[in-house]
Scaffold this motif. Structure first.
Motif, mmCIF file in Angstrom:
data_model
loop_
_atom_site.group_PDB
_atom_site.id
_atom_site.type_symbol
_atom_site.label_atom_id
_atom_site.label_comp_id
_atom_site.label_asym_id
_atom_site.label_seq_id
_atom_site.Cartn_x
_atom_site.Cartn_y
_atom_site.Cartn_z
ATOM 1 N N LEU A 426 -4.773 -1.956 -12.517
ATOM 2 C CA LEU A 426 -3.416 -1.476 -12.737
ATOM 3 C C LEU A 426 -2.509 -2.618 -13.185
ATOM 4 N N THR A 427 -1.451 -2.237 -13.893
ATOM 5 C CA THR A 427 -0.428 -3.186 -14.343
ATOM 6 C C THR A 427 0.935 -2.561 -14.086
ATOM 7 N N LEU A 428 1.871 -3.375 -13.569
ATOM 8 C CA LEU A 428 3.236 -2.910 -13.333
ATOM 9 C C LEU A 428 4.190 -4.086 -13.457
ATOM 10 N N LYS A 429 5.467 -3.784 -13.585
ATOM 11 C CA LYS A 429 6.466 -4.852 -13.574
ATOM 12 C C LYS A 429 6.444 -5.499 -12.179
ATOM 13 N N TRP A 430 6.503 -6.831 -12.144
ATOM 14 C CA TRP A 430 6.327 -7.501 -10.849
ATOM 15 C C TRP A 430 7.417 -7.135 -9.841
ATOM 16 N N ASP A 431 8.611 -6.750 -10.350
ATOM 17 C CA ASP A 431 9.674 -6.373 -9.406
ATOM 18 C C ASP A 431 9.476 -4.963 -8.815
ATOM 19 N N LYS A 432 8.389 -4.288 -9.245
ATOM 20 C CA LYS A 432 8.080 -2.967 -8.696
ATOM 21 C C LYS A 432 6.984 -3.039 -7.623
ATOM 22 N N VAL A 433 6.492 -4.258 -7.344
ATOM 23 C CA VAL A 433 5.359 -4.411 -6.427
ATOM 24 C C VAL A 433 5.683 -3.857 -5.043
ATOM 25 N N SER A 434 6.871 -4.164 -4.516
ATOM 26 C CA SER A 434 7.235 -3.735 -3.173
ATOM 27 C C SER A 434 7.269 -2.212 -3.072
ATOM 28 N N GLU A 435 7.867 -1.570 -4.098
ATOM 29 C CA GLU A 435 7.949 -0.107 -4.105
ATOM 30 C C GLU A 435 6.549 0.495 -4.230
ATOM 31 N N PHE A 436 5.723 -0.116 -5.088
ATOM 32 C CA PHE A 436 4.345 0.358 -5.233
ATOM 33 C C PHE A 436 3.597 0.266 -3.902
ATOM 34 N N ARG A 437 3.761 -0.864 -3.217
ATOM 35 C CA ARG A 437 3.067 -1.069 -1.938
ATOM 36 C C ARG A 437 3.415 0.070 -0.960
ATOM 37 N N ASN A 438 4.706 0.383 -0.865
ATOM 38 C CA ASN A 438 5.139 1.434 0.068
ATOM 39 C C ASN A 438 4.597 2.806 -0.317
ATOM 40 N N ARG A 439 4.630 3.106 -1.615
ATOM 41 C CA ARG A 439 4.155 4.409 -2.086
ATOM 42 C C ARG A 439 2.638 4.528 -1.908
ATOM 43 N N PHE A 440 1.925 3.460 -2.233
ATOM 44 C CA PHE A 440 0.471 3.456 -2.101
ATOM 45 C C PHE A 440 0.075 3.639 -0.635
ATOM 46 N N HIS A 441 0.724 2.863 0.250
ATOM 47 C CA HIS A 441 0.469 2.991 1.686
ATOM 48 C C HIS A 441 0.681 4.434 2.151
ATOM 49 N N GLN A 442 1.779 5.021 1.706
ATOM 50 C CA GLN A 442 2.119 6.375 2.136
ATOM 51 C C GLN A 442 1.046 7.372 1.700
ATOM 52 N N TYR A 443 0.600 7.243 0.448
ATOM 53 C CA TYR A 443 -0.428 8.155 -0.064
ATOM 54 C C TYR A 443 -1.716 8.025 0.759
ATOM 55 N N VAL A 444 -2.121 6.773 1.004
ATOM 56 C CA VAL A 444 -3.360 6.551 1.761
ATOM 57 C C VAL A 444 -3.234 7.119 3.175
ATOM 58 N N GLU A 445 -2.111 6.855 3.829
ATOM 59 C CA GLU A 445 -1.891 7.362 5.189
ATOM 60 C C GLU A 445 -2.066 8.885 5.241
ATOM 61 N N GLU A 446 -1.595 9.556 4.198
ATOM 62 C CA GLU A 446 -1.613 11.021 4.192
ATOM 63 C C GLU A 446 -2.974 11.605 3.828
ATOM 64 N N HIS A 447 -3.816 10.826 3.133
ATOM 65 C CA HIS A 447 -5.051 11.406 2.592
ATOM 66 C C HIS A 447 -6.347 10.835 3.167
ATOM 67 N N ILE A 448 -6.305 9.673 3.789
ATOM 68 C CA ILE A 448 -7.547 9.077 4.270
ATOM 69 C C ILE A 448 -7.946 9.689 5.614
ATOM 70 N N GLN A 449 -9.243 9.803 5.840
ATOM 71 C CA GLN A 449 -9.752 10.295 7.117
ATOM 72 C C GLN A 449 -10.015 9.104 8.043
ATOM 73 N N PRO A 450 -9.776 9.258 9.360
ATOM 74 C CA PRO A 450 -9.946 8.124 10.288
ATOM 75 C C PRO A 450 -11.324 7.462 10.181
ATOM 76 N N GLU A 451 -12.381 8.276 9.993
ATOM 77 C CA GLU A 451 -13.732 7.704 9.948
ATOM 78 C C GLU A 451 -13.970 6.845 8.699
ATOM 79 N N GLN A 452 -13.117 7.019 7.677
ATOM 80 C CA GLN A 452 -13.276 6.217 6.460
ATOM 81 C C GLN A 452 -12.796 4.777 6.639
ATOM 82 N N THR A 453 -12.063 4.514 7.710
ATOM 83 C CA THR A 453 -11.587 3.147 7.967
ATOM 84 C C THR A 453 -12.367 2.485 9.100
ATOM 85 N N GLU A 454 -13.529 3.041 9.403
ATOM 86 C CA GLU A 454 -14.400 2.459 10.423
ATOM 87 C C GLU A 454 -15.642 1.879 9.757
ATOM 88 N N ALA A 455 -16.236 0.888 10.418
ATOM 89 C CA ALA A 455 -17.506 0.336 9.945
ATOM 90 C C ALA A 455 -18.611 1.285 10.399
#
Length: 575
Positions: A426-455
């Protein structure tokens, strides 16, 4: 690291089916059950699985636009137009360019190849690449492993009288470039039966169609299958169906009569004389092909792969091996820095994903760092660095989570993005990194299953040491080539004991060399547990423990079986 062990015992119906299938195949019911779990339930399906046939490759003309692509290539050759084979700078792109260029060069001389510079031009179709084509009189560009999103660039090329044939396998956008032909099995309007070809695989299908159309025997394509195997292993695509056929015969070619460039890499990285596997490609061959694109320019890897003189190939292989050593040093340093950042960010511990940005990191190595962090923390990870006014990044995912969909959800913040389920850029304007981080985190929180973050360790079968025979091991080898959707079977034996001779080994005493017995036989079984010296004290305490492992050949002692132990844990009643 603490793994969660997952095991689903066979049902009584599966046991009966495994016994019947095993009897028909002359195979252990243990392995017959593994076939059934892979959806292979009949004798004929098993024979197709164990003996993949090139005759079973899909008709390439079932791919949308294939007839148009072949007609345009025939037309270019008939009119003696200059052709440029253009590809991405990673393993898949470099092998794809080498395959198409080497095949066509046998029949046509007015042909050239081009790999964009990662640092100067970035990913995909570049303005500089189009200008190079224009200056050298190119009329047709065959682009491999990229191009599916290059709408503006290909429109510009068309205005300059340059046609494009796209051979890609990345997920397309709603609007596709105005190319003469777009070969991509992931096109929503493409009914090609197999969707998971590598970029090199799409290039191979194009050459298969060209050969068929021009009466060129298929046998002329077989020497190029080693490139397909390398791309399938390195690009982590499913090793099933058509990919299994290409990988199976590609590995055969790689072991028996590799192209001179690949032979030079094999000799440089110490694989000479060994039976090369998919894992050897992933850990030895692939990183060296990748290294020149990461450190300098990927064209050097293609120069090596198409080289016709062995001594020249060896010289080039040594050169890219030096790049690989430099890459390892930078990779180690950046991973350590990234780990320190994660450790400092208390919030990351409770997050389901990791997004890191450091403007000083080297663009060519951030993908490896993202992979390392994913392996360590079991979180979808994006690693970004600054590139002029932009931040550019690589993303890697955990099993079962579609990171491409997560990035696409943030596309309004992005200048460009592309990839597939487990890896993306991916490529974005560097001043959008913080907003991207928050949006990406939010999407993952809503869609990932707990077992997918386990070894997780997914156990295929629970067996006793008496089951581990030479015959079982030989039959097990027939399940190869291994990779996504056909992983190497993982076994478990419960209640094992140290024979009394296990010991800690390694430069830093980090591994355990094991000699084990179980409670049901007196057979002593050898094993190696890499990086698990923390379990040594328990093992030496004479208490029983359970092991999860794969069954391997001992490369130092021929004809001896060795267990590669993935995890060790106390037997439940002894805890």
């Amino acid at each position: 690291m603490h793994f969660k062990w997952n095991y689903e015992p066979p049902t009584s119906e599966e046991k009966q089916a495994a016994n019947e299938l095993g009897e028909k195949l002359g195979m252990s019911p243990i392995l017959a059950h593994l076939l059934i779990r892979r959806g292979i339930t009949t004798e004929s399906a098993a024979k197709r699985f164990f003996r993949p046939q090139l005759a079973d490759l899909i008709n390439p003309f079932l791919m949308k636009d294939m007839d148009v692509a072949v007609d345009r290539l025939n037309d270019a050759m008939g009119h003696k137009e200059r052709i440029l084979v253009y590809g991405d700078y990673d393993v898949d792109g470099c092998t794809a360019v080498a395959l198409v260029y080497k095949f066509l060069q046998q029949f046509y001389s007015n042909i050239d190849y081009y790999i964009p510079d990662r640092y100067d031009e970035g990913y995909g179709v570049s303005k500089k690449g189009i200008e190079y084509a224009k200056e050298t009189g190119v009329k047709l560009v065959i682009i491999l492993d990229c191009g599916i999103k290059a709408v503006e660039q290909i429109a510009y090329a068309k205005s300059q009288g340059i046609d494009f044939i796209i051979c890609d396998h990345h997920v397309p956008d709603d609007v596709m470039p105005d190319a003469v032909a777009v070969l991509n099995p992931k096109r929503p309007d493409d009914s090609y039966p197999f969707k998971h070809l590598s970029g090199c695989g799409v290039g191979f299908k194009f050459m298969q169609a060209f050969a068929k159309n021009n009466g060129i025997p298929f046998s002329r394509l077989i020497p190029l299958l080693d490139f397909c195997a390398v791309s399938i292993a390195a690009d982590i695509v499913p090793v099933v169906d058509e990919n299994r056929i290409l990988a199976f015969h590609g590995l055969k070619q790689l072991n028996q009569n590799p192209s001179l460039g690949l032979k030079a890499i094999i000799d440089i990285c110490g694989l000479n004389g060994r039976d090369i596997s998919m894992s050897d490609i992933v850990f030895k061959i692939g990183p060296r092909i990748n290294a020149s694109g990461r450190m300098e320019n990927g064209k050097e890897s293609v120069d090596l792969l198409v080289e016709k003189d062995y001594s020249a190939a060896l010289k080039k292989a040594r050169h890219i091996n030096e790049y690989n050593e430099q890459r390892k040093d930078i990779d180690k340093q950046m991973t350590e820095e990234a780990n320190q950042i994660v450790a400092r960010l208390e919030s990351q511990r409770h997050r389901s994903s990791i997004v890191l940005y450091d403007e000083h990191w080297k663009k060519g190595v951030i993908g490896i760092v993202a992979s390392r962090l994913t392996e360590i923390y079991f979180r979808p990870t994006v690693v970004l660095t600054r590139d002029g006014e932009f931040a550019t990044g690589s993303a890697r995912s955990v099993t079962g989570f579609d990171i491409y969909a997560a990035i696409k959800d943030c596309q309004d913040l992005l200048v460009n993005f592309g990839g597939h389920t487990y890896a993306a850029g991916l490529t974005l304007k560097w001043d959008k990194v913080s907003e991207f981080r928050n949006r990406f985190h939010q999407y993952v929180e809503e869609h990932i299953q707990p077992e997918q973050t386990e070894a997780n360790l997914n156990i295929d079968a629970v067996i006793d040491f008496k089951d581990i025979t030479r015959r079982l091991h030989n039959d097990l080898k027939r399940f190869a080539p291994f990779g996504p959707d056909n992983t190497k079977p993982l076994f478990c034996t419960v209640g094992v004991y140290d024979y009394g001779t296990s010991k800690v080994v390694g430069r830093e005493q980090e591994h355990i060399k094991l000699e084990l017995v179980d409670s049901k036989s007196s057979t002593v079984v050898n094993g190696i547990a890499f990086g698990q010296s923390a379990s040594a004290r328990y093992i030496k305490s004479k208490r029983s423990f359970d092991i999860a492992y794969t069954i391997e050949d001992n490369v130092f002692k021929h004809n001896q079986i060795q267990l590669q132990i993935e995890d060790i844990r106390p037997t439940e009643e002894d805890e």
